[in-house]
Design a protein around this motif. Sequence first.
Motif, PDB file in Angstrom:
ATOM      1  N   GLU A  90      24.915  19.556   5.502  1.00  0.00           N
ATOM      2  CA  GLU A  90      23.533  19.547   5.029  1.00  0.00           C
ATOM      3  C   GLU A  90      23.290  18.370   4.087  1.00  0.00           C
ATOM      4  O   GLU A  90      22.277  17.660   4.197  1.00  0.00           O
ATOM      5  CB  GLU A  90      23.181  20.856   4.320  1.00  0.00           C
ATOM      6  N   GLU A  91      24.243  18.133   3.191  1.00  0.00           N
ATOM      7  CA  GLU A  91      24.104  17.008   2.269  1.00  0.00           C
ATOM      8  C   GLU A  91      24.132  15.679   3.023  1.00  0.00           C
ATOM      9  O   GLU A  91      23.356  14.763   2.716  1.00  0.00           O
ATOM     10  CB  GLU A  91      25.230  17.053   1.224  1.00  0.00           C
ATOM     11  N   LEU A  92      24.991  15.579   4.020  1.00  0.00           N
ATOM     12  CA  LEU A  92      25.073  14.362   4.833  1.00  0.00           C
ATOM     13  C   LEU A  92      23.770  14.119   5.582  1.00  0.00           C
ATOM     14  O   LEU A  92      23.237  13.001   5.591  1.00  0.00           O
ATOM     15  CB  LEU A  92      26.232  14.480   5.829  1.00  0.00           C
ATOM     16  N   ILE A  93      23.237  15.163   6.211  1.00  0.00           N
ATOM     17  CA  ILE A  93      22.005  15.033   6.997  1.00  0.00           C
ATOM     18  C   ILE A  93      20.835  14.624   6.106  1.00  0.00           C
ATOM     19  O   ILE A  93      20.023  13.766   6.463  1.00  0.00           O
ATOM     20  CB  ILE A  93      21.717  16.348   7.744  1.00  0.00           C
ATOM     21  N   GLN A  94      20.767  15.217   4.932  1.00  0.00           N
ATOM     22  CA  GLN A  94      19.676  14.864   4.016  1.00  0.00           C
ATOM     23  C   GLN A  94      19.811  13.421   3.519  1.00  0.00           C
ATOM     24  O   GLN A  94      18.799  12.732   3.318  1.00  0.00           O
ATOM     25  CB  GLN A  94      19.649  15.852   2.854  1.00  0.00           C
ATOM     26  N   ALA A  95      21.046  12.951   3.368  1.00  0.00           N
ATOM     27  CA  ALA A  95      21.263  11.555   2.977  1.00  0.00           C
ATOM     28  C   ALA A  95      20.807  10.606   4.083  1.00  0.00           C
ATOM     29  O   ALA A  95      20.258   9.530   3.820  1.00  0.00           O
ATOM     30  CB  ALA A  95      22.733  11.322   2.638  1.00  0.00           C
ATOM     31  N   ILE A  96      21.029  11.015   5.339  1.00  0.00           N
ATOM     32  CA  ILE A  96      20.586  10.200   6.474  1.00  0.00           C
ATOM     33  C   ILE A  96      19.064  10.155   6.544  1.00  0.00           C
ATOM     34  O   ILE A  96      18.468   9.103   6.798  1.00  0.00           O
ATOM     35  CB  ILE A  96      21.199  10.743   7.775  1.00  0.00           C
ATOM     36  N   VAL A  97      18.420  11.293   6.299  1.00  0.00           N
ATOM     37  CA  VAL A  97      16.954  11.325   6.276  1.00  0.00           C
ATOM     38  C   VAL A  97      16.438  10.388   5.187  1.00  0.00           C
ATOM     39  O   VAL A  97      15.489   9.612   5.411  1.00  0.00           O
ATOM     40  CB  VAL A  97      16.434  12.759   6.048  1.00  0.00           C
ATOM     41  N   ALA A  98      17.058  10.446   4.012  1.00  0.00           N
ATOM     42  CA  ALA A  98      16.628   9.581   2.904  1.00  0.00           C
ATOM     43  C   ALA A  98      16.782   8.113   3.278  1.00  0.00           C
ATOM     44  O   ALA A  98      15.912   7.283   2.964  1.00  0.00           O
ATOM     45  CB  ALA A  98      17.442   9.905   1.650  1.00  0.00           C
ATOM     46  N   ARG A  99      17.886   7.767   3.951  1.00  0.00           N
ATOM     47  CA  ARG A  99      18.088   6.374   4.362  1.00  0.00           C
ATOM     48  C   ARG A  99      17.041   5.951   5.388  1.00  0.00           C
ATOM     49  O   ARG A  99      16.524   4.833   5.342  1.00  0.00           O
ATOM     50  CB  ARG A  99      19.507   6.201   4.923  1.00  0.00           C
ATOM     51  N   ALA A 100      16.716   6.847   6.323  1.00  0.00           N
ATOM     52  CA  ALA A 100      15.687   6.533   7.326  1.00  0.00           C
ATOM     53  C   ALA A 100      14.332   6.302   6.652  1.00  0.00           C
ATOM     54  O   ALA A 100      13.576   5.407   7.045  1.00  0.00           O
ATOM     55  CB  ALA A 100      15.594   7.658   8.350  1.00  0.00           C
ATOM     56  N   ARG A 101      14.028   7.090   5.625  1.00  0.00           N
ATOM     57  CA  ARG A 101      12.770   6.888   4.896  1.00  0.00           C
ATOM     58  C   ARG A 101      12.771   5.539   4.175  1.00  0.00           C
ATOM     59  O   ARG A 101      11.755   4.834   4.131  1.00  0.00           O
ATOM     60  CB  ARG A 101      12.556   8.026   3.897  1.00  0.00           C
ATOM     61  N   GLU A 102      13.927   5.179   3.605  1.00  0.00           N
ATOM     62  CA  GLU A 102      14.036   3.884   2.931  1.00  0.00           C
ATOM     63  C   GLU A 102      13.719   2.740   3.898  1.00  0.00           C
ATOM     64  O   GLU A 102      13.149   1.725   3.507  1.00  0.00           O
ATOM     65  CB  GLU A 102      15.452   3.691   2.377  1.00  0.00           C
ATOM     66  N   LYS A 103      14.097   2.935   5.153  1.00  0.00           N
ATOM     67  CA  LYS A 103      13.876   1.907   6.169  1.00  0.00           C
ATOM     68  C   LYS A 103      12.490   2.009   6.803  1.00  0.00           C
ATOM     69  O   LYS A 103      12.178   1.292   7.746  1.00  0.00           O
ATOM     70  CB  LYS A 103      14.973   2.013   7.234  1.00  0.00           C
ATOM     71  N   ARG A 104      11.684   2.954   6.302  1.00  0.00           N
ATOM     72  CA  ARG A 104      10.316   3.168   6.777  1.00  0.00           C
ATOM     73  C   ARG A 104      10.274   3.475   8.277  1.00  0.00           C
ATOM     74  O   ARG A 104       9.399   3.025   9.009  1.00  0.00           O
ATOM     75  CB  ARG A 104       9.450   1.946   6.465  1.00  0.00           C
ATOM     76  N   ALA A 105      11.244   4.280   8.706  1.00  0.00           N
ATOM     77  CA  ALA A 105      11.315   4.658  10.110  1.00  0.00           C
ATOM     78  C   ALA A 105      10.235   5.673  10.455  1.00  0.00           C
ATOM     79  O   ALA A 105       9.927   6.559   9.655  1.00  0.00           O
ATOM     80  CB  ALA A 105      12.688   5.230  10.432  1.00  0.00           C
ATOM     81  N   MET A 106       9.672   5.561  11.643  1.00  0.00           N
ATOM     82  CA  MET A 106       8.696   6.534  12.116  1.00  0.00           C
ATOM     83  C   MET A 106       9.380   7.733  12.762  1.00  0.00           C
ATOM     84  O   MET A 106       8.840   8.833  12.777  1.00  0.00           O
ATOM     85  CB  MET A 106       7.730   5.879  13.113  1.00  0.00           C
ATOM     86  N   LEU A 107      10.594   7.507  13.294  1.00  0.00           N
ATOM     87  CA  LEU A 107      11.369   8.574  13.930  1.00  0.00           C
ATOM     88  C   LEU A 107      12.811   8.519  13.469  1.00  0.00           C
ATOM     89  O   LEU A 107      13.358   7.436  13.200  1.00  0.00           O
ATOM     90  CB  LEU A 107      11.375   8.419  15.461  1.00  0.00           C
ATOM     91  N   LEU A 108      13.449   9.687  13.418  1.00  0.00           N
ATOM     92  CA  LEU A 108      14.887   9.798  13.217  1.00  0.00           C
ATOM     93  C   LEU A 108      15.395  10.744  14.294  1.00  0.00           C
ATOM     94  O   LEU A 108      15.105  11.943  14.252  1.00  0.00           O
ATOM     95  CB  LEU A 108      15.211  10.342  11.821  1.00  0.00           C
ATOM     96  N   GLN A 109      16.115  10.204  15.262  1.00  0.00           N
ATOM     97  CA  GLN A 109      16.520  11.001  16.423  1.00  0.00           C
ATOM     98  C   GLN A 109      18.023  11.268  16.431  1.00  0.00           C
ATOM     99  O   GLN A 109      18.832  10.349  16.506  1.00  0.00           O
ATOM    100  CB  GLN A 109      16.128  10.266  17.706  1.00  0.00           C
ATOM    101  N   PHE A 110      18.389  12.545  16.337  1.00  0.00           N
ATOM    102  CA  PHE A 110      19.778  12.980  16.509  1.00  0.00           C
ATOM    103  C   PHE A 110      19.947  13.324  17.991  1.00  0.00           C
ATOM    104  O   PHE A 110      19.118  14.034  18.556  1.00  0.00           O
ATOM    105  CB  PHE A 110      20.062  14.213  15.655  1.00  0.00           C
TER     106      PHE A 110
END
Length: 349
Positions: A90-110
């Motif tokens: 859960e902590e890892l996934i939330q860190a990935i979401v935060a990184r995607a937001r930093e990159k201003r991504a419109m999508l994050l696809q697992f």
Amino acid sequence: MPVTWVRTPEQAAAWDRLMATHPAGSAYLLSWYLAQQRLPRVEVEIAYQEREGQAVAGAVLYTYRLPAGGAVCQVPSGPVALEGAEGLLEELIQAIVARAREKRAMLLQFEAFEAEMRDVLRESLKGLELRDEALWKLYHPTTWRELRVDLRGKDPESLLMSFRQTTRQCVRKAQKEGADVSTVTDDEDLAAVHALWVRSAEERGYVPRSLESFRALVRASAERGMGHVLGCRERGRLAAFVYAIFYGSGSVYIAGAFDPQMSRGNAHHLVHYRAMCLAMERGIPYYSLAGPGTGGLRTFKAGFRPVLVDNWRFVTVVLKPLRAWAAKAIIGQGKWGQRAKRWASRRTG
């Protein structure tokens, strides 16, 4: 548990050890393989968590910068966690979401994750807009569906007998006619292998790696004892080759071709068989023939009686709904999707 974003050779080695020991480890996600991809406008990062100095959970994050602006983030074949480390995800996934937001991504696809990961992902992403489908459809660094030949408990003869009759006959005929299989390491011989690959790619309508890129990848895998180029010669001439990676938890066919003027496919069957034997010698449980393919390629692969591993699973986080809707023709199967796919997958090396 803190999340480590790989920056040093030591951290990369820790991640590679996880890929080599986890049952869902992927050759396509090894740090040195990723370093050889060199896709334009694409950033690749590796994140992991460790316990007692060992990487026990992690994922690879791709970020694609789109030509019309914006970005898409993608986590292929992951995340993964060793048994007993699932609670770290859960902590890892939330860190990935935060990184995607930093990159201003419109999508994050697992995508292409293990079946049990779906609930973990959905629970960890609670409160976000989720889709159980692939919205990004332009480039995928791993495979959603692959064919694996089970090598466990077999020796060369029992492996051969597990193939379909026509495939066994092709292997036997190549052996009977004196086809010689050996590891290719010399630069001149690698150039001949690459030339055969280029001719085959032209016939099948795709663009292979450049010779420089191919040599660099082969060199990187050989330095780590994880890769072999096997060439098969008939009457002294190159008839077929296979390049495969052997990484502990599995082995996978990366590239190959045969010369139809030299062989009707017997040499190509033999060289794959020899690659499987190399994997067995290392105690590797399976040999992946990659995706099922179509037409004659599908028939060829089916002859080895592989098992289909289907990881057709997705959880897509829509981070910017309006922008994702506006970019639908770029990131999905729009009328110019094939052109976009070629753009997304071309290499600089």
